[in-house]
Design a protein around this motif. Structure first.
Motif, short mmCIF file in Angstrom:
data_model
loop_
_atom_site.label_atom_id
_atom_site.label_comp_id
_atom_site.label_asym_id
_atom_site.label_seq_id
_atom_site.Cartn_x
_atom_site.Cartn_y
_atom_site.Cartn_z
N CYS A 313 -17.23 11.27 -34.22
CA CYS A 313 -17.73 9.98 -34.74
C CYS A 313 -16.73 9.36 -35.72
O CYS A 313 -16.27 10.01 -36.65
CB CYS A 313 -19.07 10.21 -35.44
SG CYS A 313 -19.78 8.69 -36.08
N ILE A 314 -16.42 8.08 -35.50
CA ILE A 314 -15.49 7.38 -36.38
C ILE A 314 -16.21 6.28 -37.18
O ILE A 314 -15.61 5.28 -37.57
CB ILE A 314 -14.33 6.76 -35.58
CG1 ILE A 314 -14.87 5.79 -34.50
CG2 ILE A 314 -13.45 7.83 -34.95
CD1 ILE A 314 -13.83 4.85 -33.93
N SER A 315 -17.52 6.48 -37.41
CA SER A 315 -18.29 5.40 -38.04
C SER A 315 -17.78 5.05 -39.43
O SER A 315 -17.90 3.91 -39.87
CB SER A 315 -19.78 5.73 -38.06
OG SER A 315 -20.00 6.92 -38.75
N ILE A 318 -15.24 2.54 -38.94
CA ILE A 318 -15.87 1.29 -38.50
C ILE A 318 -16.46 0.56 -39.71
O ILE A 318 -16.28 -0.65 -39.88
CB ILE A 318 -16.94 1.56 -37.42
CG1 ILE A 318 -16.25 2.05 -36.14
CG2 ILE A 318 -17.77 0.31 -37.14
CD1 ILE A 318 -17.20 2.53 -35.07
N CYS A 328 -13.96 4.34 -30.29
CA CYS A 328 -14.60 5.66 -30.32
C CYS A 328 -14.76 6.20 -28.89
O CYS A 328 -15.38 5.54 -28.04
CB CYS A 328 -15.97 5.57 -30.98
SG CYS A 328 -16.87 7.12 -30.90
N ALA A 330 -16.66 8.34 -27.77
CA ALA A 330 -18.04 8.67 -27.40
C ALA A 330 -18.90 7.44 -27.15
O ALA A 330 -20.03 7.54 -26.65
CB ALA A 330 -18.67 9.51 -28.51
N PHE A 331 -18.38 6.25 -27.48
CA PHE A 331 -19.19 5.03 -27.39
C PHE A 331 -19.70 4.80 -25.97
O PHE A 331 -18.93 4.74 -25.00
CB PHE A 331 -18.37 3.82 -27.83
CG PHE A 331 -19.12 2.52 -27.72
CD1 PHE A 331 -20.00 2.13 -28.72
CD2 PHE A 331 -18.99 1.71 -26.60
CE1 PHE A 331 -20.72 0.95 -28.61
CE2 PHE A 331 -19.71 0.53 -26.48
CZ PHE A 331 -20.57 0.15 -27.49
N CYS A 335 -22.56 8.94 -26.87
CA CYS A 335 -23.32 8.32 -27.96
C CYS A 335 -23.94 7.00 -27.49
O CYS A 335 -23.22 6.05 -27.15
CB CYS A 335 -22.40 8.09 -29.15
SG CYS A 335 -23.25 7.41 -30.58
N LEU A 341 -24.97 9.81 -31.90
CA LEU A 341 -24.22 10.88 -32.59
C LEU A 341 -24.01 10.53 -34.06
O LEU A 341 -23.87 11.40 -34.90
CB LEU A 341 -22.84 11.06 -31.94
CG LEU A 341 -22.76 11.79 -30.61
CD1 LEU A 341 -21.31 11.91 -30.18
CD2 LEU A 341 -23.38 13.17 -30.72
N GLY A 342 -23.92 9.23 -34.31
CA GLY A 342 -23.64 8.80 -35.68
C GLY A 342 -24.61 7.72 -36.10
O GLY A 342 -25.30 7.10 -35.28
N THR A 344 -24.23 4.69 -37.23
CA THR A 344 -24.05 3.29 -36.85
C THR A 344 -24.58 2.99 -35.44
O THR A 344 -24.60 1.84 -35.01
CB THR A 344 -22.56 2.86 -36.93
OG1 THR A 344 -21.77 3.88 -36.32
CG2 THR A 344 -22.12 2.67 -38.35
N MET A 345 -24.99 4.04 -34.72
CA MET A 345 -25.63 3.83 -33.42
C MET A 345 -27.15 3.93 -33.54
O MET A 345 -27.88 3.52 -32.64
CB MET A 345 -25.11 4.87 -32.40
CG MET A 345 -25.56 4.66 -30.98
SD MET A 345 -25.02 3.10 -30.26
CE MET A 345 -23.57 3.60 -29.34
N CYS A 352 -22.33 -0.07 -34.02
CA CYS A 352 -22.20 0.51 -32.67
C CYS A 352 -23.41 0.11 -31.81
O CYS A 352 -23.25 -0.21 -30.62
CB CYS A 352 -22.08 2.03 -32.74
SG CYS A 352 -20.57 2.55 -33.57
S1 SF4 Z 1 -21.98 6.14 -33.94
FE1 SF4 Z 1 -21.44 6.87 -31.90
S2 SF4 Z 1 -20.21 5.25 -30.94
FE2 SF4 Z 1 -20.32 4.84 -33.15
S3 SF4 Z 1 -18.49 5.80 -33.99
FE3 SF4 Z 1 -20.11 7.34 -34.16
S4 SF4 Z 1 -19.99 8.52 -32.27
FE4 SF4 Z 1 -18.79 6.66 -31.94
#
Ligand code: SF4
Length: 366
Positions: A313-315, A318, A328, A330-331, A335, A341-342, A344-345, A352
């Protein structure tokens, strides 16, 4: 303009988009602070109306997204206690802690309830004197006054089974934190309209002056956002930096004095850990000593285990405006809003989640 339709007018949007185009001579990076503004930007496809050289960065203004993982874990531990009724806004139930979320606690038999106001929770505490009732008090300066009112009322009523688990955050310190990050990319801000309706816009003057950055307090409809962008661009192109108030129908310079008074009475300022951003000095509220008897953080002893964020996760990047969801891996795959996963989703206000909901096809094919 009087009615909400007028703030969504296609014709007005085209006029503003043309003005932005005419005004833009250089590339600029502008951050909207609020998650609600991010949502509007994606829902109405506003980036498509802007010159390509204007990049919108999405800031840390989603309260669900920035609540620390350790706080979520604490909430889950408290909610699992047999004598507890744990109350929260709906979004927080889906936020994954280190090992579970609040829905898991509910599924396992815990008394976890979704409420729409802390006053609902106060009523639950009154109706259930044999139980301890805890409200998950998160959010920015917008939600804090209602939480302060609820705990003040509980104290006045000697309601000793009502508690707040507090994790409030405040906007000006995080703007300072973002500007101080070595990799900061922000050149202008759309300021947080809701927060300023409570706190006024005067706290942003110091920031604008210190960092020589335009801050335009902006509303949440598409026309608000486009007008906010136009005002920021005009300042940037003119080499100016000051605070402007686009959202004058809701915000004054001084803000809401009654709300500010109760915040001062009930809370004290503390350092706060922002998920994805780390600890930011003096960026949160906790209950003041006068309300210690209602402070779930003090009353419930929970053992804190070290928290582990998803490695992919790179939230954090972001939220700082350094990366976008499309960066990301995983986007939209590992995720999604169903399996986040994070943070912001998780929330519909999260960046996200907004990209997934409104811009997914474009992002995945670019
Ligand atoms: S929330 Fe999900 S899509 Fe957003 S940065 Fe984290 S892992 Fe990636």
């Amino acid at each position: 303009m009087k009615f909400v339709d007028e703030f969504r007018s296609e014709k007005q949007a085209s006029i503003l988009a043309e003005k932005i185009k005419q005004a833009t001579k250089h590339p600029w990076r502008i951050m909207e602070v609020c998650g609600g503004q991010t949502h509007t930007i994606m829902q109405y496809g506003l980036p498509d109306l802007l010159p390509k050289v204007i990049e919108l960065l999405h800031g840390p203004g989603c309260p669900v997204c920035v609540t620390g993982l350790e706080v979520i874990d604490k909430a889950i531990a408290i909610a699992g206690s047999e004598d507890v009724i744990f109350c929260s806004y709906g979004d927080m139930l889906r936020v994954p802690g280190s090992k579970a979320d609040l829905f898991d606690v509910k599924a396992a038999g815990g008394d976890v309830r979704i409420v729409y106001s802390p006053l609902d929770c106060l009523k639950i505490a009154m109706d259930n004197p044999q139980k301890r009732t805890v409200f998950f008090a998160i959010g920015f300066e917008t939600t804090a006054p209602a939480n302060a009112m609820a705990v003040k009322q509980a104290k006045r009523m000697n309601l000793d089974n009502f508690f707040l688990l507090v994790s409030h955050v405040t906007v000006p310190p995080v703007i300072r934190g973002l500007m101080d990050f070595p990799d900061n990319r922000v050149q202008g801000f759309l300021g947080p309209g809701h927060v300023c309706s409570v706190m006024g816009w005067h706290p942003y003057e110091e920031l604008s002056e210190k960092y020589k950055i335009p801050i335009v307090v902006t509303g949440f409809e598409p026309i608000d956002i486009l007008e906010g962008i136009l005002r920021v661009v005009l300042q940037l192109e003119a080499g100016e930096s000051f605070v402007e108030n686009q959202y004058s129908r809701a915000v004054t310079k001084a803000g809401n004095a009654a709300a500010q008074a109760i915040l001062e009475e009930v809370f004290e300022v503390c350092d706060q850990n922002w998920r994805g951003l780390g600890s930011i000095p003096k960026s949160g509220y906790r209950l003041s000593p006068a309300y210690a008897a209602h402070d779930a953080d003090l009353v419930f002893s929970t053992t804190a285990e070290p928290v582990v964020e998803s490695k992919v996760c790179i939230s954090g990047d972001i939220l700082k405006g350094v990366k976008k969801p499309k960066d990301c891996p995983a986007f939209g795959t590992q995720c999604t809003p169903e399996k986040p996963l994070g943070a912001t989703m998780v929330s519909s206000e999260g960046t996200c989640a907004a990209y997934f909901r409104y811009g997914r096809l474009e992002i995945l094919t670019n």
